[in-house]
Write an enzyme that holds these catalytic residues in place. Structure first.
Site, short mmCIF file in Angstrom:
data_model
loop_
_atom_site.label_atom_id
_atom_site.label_comp_id
_atom_site.label_asym_id
_atom_site.label_seq_id
_atom_site.Cartn_x
_atom_site.Cartn_y
_atom_site.Cartn_z
N GLU A 141 0.15 -14.93 -1.02
CA GLU A 141 -0.43 -14.55 0.53
C GLU A 141 -1.91 -15.88 0.83
O GLU A 141 -3.06 -16.05 1.07
CB GLU A 141 -1.30 -13.04 0.12
CG GLU A 141 -0.20 -11.95 -0.09
CD GLU A 141 -0.51 -11.06 0.41
OE1 GLU A 141 -1.65 -10.47 0.99
OE2 GLU A 141 0.77 -10.50 0.54
N GLU A 257 9.39 -7.87 -2.07
CA GLU A 257 8.62 -6.65 -1.69
C GLU A 257 8.84 -5.60 -0.79
O GLU A 257 7.95 -5.02 -0.21
CB GLU A 257 7.32 -7.01 -1.80
CG GLU A 257 6.16 -8.15 -2.74
CD GLU A 257 4.57 -7.92 -2.75
OE1 GLU A 257 4.38 -7.02 -2.12
OE2 GLU A 257 4.52 -8.79 -3.51
C1 XIL Z 1 -0.66 -3.56 -3.25
C2 XIL Z 1 -0.40 -2.46 -4.60
O1 XIL Z 1 1.05 -1.96 -4.54
C3 XIL Z 1 -1.43 -1.57 -4.82
O2 XIL Z 1 -0.81 -0.26 -5.91
C4 XIL Z 1 -2.26 -2.69 -4.93
O3 XIL Z 1 -4.02 -1.54 -5.03
C5 XIL Z 1 -3.56 -3.20 -3.51
O4 XIL Z 1 -1.65 -4.30 -4.19
N1 XIL Z 1 1.19 -7.89 -1.18
C6 XIL Z 1 1.29 -7.80 -2.72
C7 XIL Z 1 1.21 -6.87 -3.84
O5 XIL Z 1 1.28 -9.17 -3.09
O6 XIL Z 1 0.92 -7.42 -4.20
C8 XIL Z 1 0.24 -5.64 -2.93
O7 XIL Z 1 0.49 -4.95 -3.58
C9 XIL Z 1 1.28 -5.41 -1.30
C10 XIL Z 1 0.79 -6.55 -0.69
#
Ligand code: XIL
Length: 335
Positions: A141, A257
């Site tokens: 990101e 994801e």
């Molecule tokens: C999120 C996790 O699901 C949470 O448990 C944590 O507190 C924060 O991160 N994009 C990503 C992931 O790349 O790492 C994120 O995951 C969600 C958004």
């Protein structure tokens, strides 16, 4: 997973999920995960801040400040070792993501100190998991919604070159590792977030042009079935076209994801809408030879980040009682 109804399973296409250490201790969670999937990505405990233990002490220049030093890997080790024991591939997520880095400490440091700490983090983490994790999300990101580079302590302290630098460090740490760039709202070409999707493509093309050691990318696919405007999901054709042009750069693409929020739809439409999105997006992705993995962000509605970060929802393949949902069968149809 061939144990499930003997589907024709392409082992090269990994399906992964994002467990937490505590989850894999519960029987239903662990049994479902090992039965249905052949890969995992650690949702939270393999990120910088969750693993590092601040320790007070002098910095190299003698300034007195907290420094980063000790690591507590036991959460991540528990998941990684459980997965390996169950013959599952593990994807490392994520080496450099400003959101879950020890930002307050890094902000206090000079650019040179941040560079040293980030390099040390990459080498320490990849070294600890060397031989157990061969695929890494190196940077996550780094792009803002408008396609520019997102403001971060890394950008401010190290400049735009931090992305390339992280990949070069990761390659030095493990020359055999598969190194990926991961981002969200970049899934569709000419789609709801076209500027960011184009910037994602240009970033990848630029890294390749400069012979940066990058092997692929992850498109997160956090979708909202009822989203409008920039929040609506891309069409399967948009996703296919985005994957296709990235493949022409010589890079792999994985859906990294995926989850599909439905709670803002009328209840009678939620399941079928969700099934259609999982099925059609994944079917479109699978038509591209560079596409090599499907990772959902969790697999049961009992444990989804959506409920913590957004609102109650049921975005995944299994319900809270680990029963397969319409979405599960939609994904199976795509495979
Ligand atoms: C999120 C996790 O699901 C949470 O448990 C944590 O507190 C924060 O991160 N994009 C990503 C992931 O790349 O790492 C994120 O995951 C969600 C958004």
């Amino acid at each position: 997973n061939p144990d499930v109804d003997e589907i024709d399973y392409d082992e090269s296409k990994h399906e992964g999920v994002a467990p937490e250490q505590t989850h894999v201790k519960t029987t239903r969670y662990a049994r479902t995960l090992s039965r249905e999937f052949n890969a995992v990505v650690v949702e939270h405990h393999l990120k910088w801040a969750p693993m590092c233990v601040d320790e007070p002490g002098p910095c190299p220049g003698g300034e007195s400040s907290n420094r980063l030093g000790r690591y507590d890997f036991h959460h991540a080790d528990a998941i990684v070792d459980w997965a390996i024991k169950h013959n599952m591939k593990v994807k490392g997520h994520v080496l450099a993501w400003h959101v879950t880095s020890p930002g307050s400490l890094l902000e206090e440091m000079s650019p040179q100190q941040v560079k040293e700490e980030l390099r040390r983090h990459i080498f320490t983490t990849m070294g600890h998991f060397y031989g157990r994790i061969k695929t890494w999300d190196v940077v996550n990101e780094a792009l803002a919604p408008d396609g520019s580079l997102a403001d971060s302590v890394f950008l401010r302290k190290l400049g735009p070159g931090y992305i390339e630098q992280c990949f070069r460090w990761a390659h030095q740490a493990d020359p055999d590792a598969i190194l990926l760039y991961n981002d969200n709202k970049v899934e569709g070409m000419n789609g709801p977030n076209a500027r960011k999707a184009d910037a994602f493509y240009q970033l990848l093309a630029d890294l390749k042009r400069r012979n940066v050691p990058i092997h692929g990318c992850g498109i997160q696919a956090h979708f909202n079935a009822s989203g409008v405007g920039k929040n609506r999901p891309p069409t399967p054709r948009m996703v296919k076209n985005q994957i296709h042009r990235i493949g022409k750069l010589g890079l792999s693409v994985n859906i990294s994801e995926m989850d599909v929020r439905v709670s803002q739809l009328p209840p009678n439409l939620r399941q079928i809408a969700q099934r259609q999105i999982y099925r059609d997006i994944i079917a479109a992705a699978l038509t591209e030879s560079c596409f090599d993995g499907i990772w959902t962000w969790g697999f049961t509605d009992r444990h989804t980040w959506v409920t913590h970060f957004y609102y109650d929802d049921e975005p995944l393949l299994f319900d809270e009682e680990y029963t397969r949902k319409e979405a599960y069968y939609g994904l199976r149809e795509a495979l």
